[in-house]
Design a protein around this motif. Sequence first.
Motif, PDB file in Angstrom:
ATOM      1  N   THR A   5      -0.680  11.964   1.399  1.00 35.06           N
ATOM      2  CA  THR A   5      -1.654  12.899   1.951  1.00 35.06           C
ATOM      3  C   THR A   5      -3.090  12.475   1.684  1.00 35.06           C
ATOM      4  N   ILE A  17      -3.505  22.330   1.878  1.00 30.22           N
ATOM      5  CA  ILE A  17      -2.326  21.495   1.676  1.00 30.22           C
ATOM      6  C   ILE A  17      -1.753  21.115   3.044  1.00 30.22           C
ATOM      7  N   SER A  74       1.320  19.146   5.159  1.00 30.38           N
ATOM      8  CA  SER A  74       2.719  18.758   4.994  1.00 30.38           C
ATOM      9  C   SER A  74       3.337  18.532   6.364  1.00 30.38           C
TER      10      SER A  74
END
Length: 123
Positions: A57, A68, A70
């Motif tokens: 990331t 965040i 994902s």
Amino acid sequence: QVQLVESGGGLVQPGDSLSVSCAARGRLFSNYAVGWFRQAPGKQREFVAAVSWSDKTYYADSVMGRFIVSRDNAKNTATLQMFSLRFEDTAVYYCAARRDYGLDLRYGDYNYWGQGTQVTVSS
């Protein structure tokens, strides 16, 4: 060809959390890196976060520790979770994709783009 569709934007208050998602259709999604960008009114589009095919990331300094990124290759989706939202996070958020050759995903061009979803942080 990869088609991307964002969803999940909305209006929230400062300090709130919100997630935006990106659904991909087309070629093998797992071969592609996914980036998130945003553009506020009167400003240039800027990099926000990215996730590689191997789940590495990257984050812009302005969102490090609050956002965040994902992905779920089985579902052909990517998600940007946003916490502790601020007024300055207000923007249209775009997901983008490109073939992943192991390069730094904060830089370079992305080939495929979604239509964007509005995130507004307001009291």
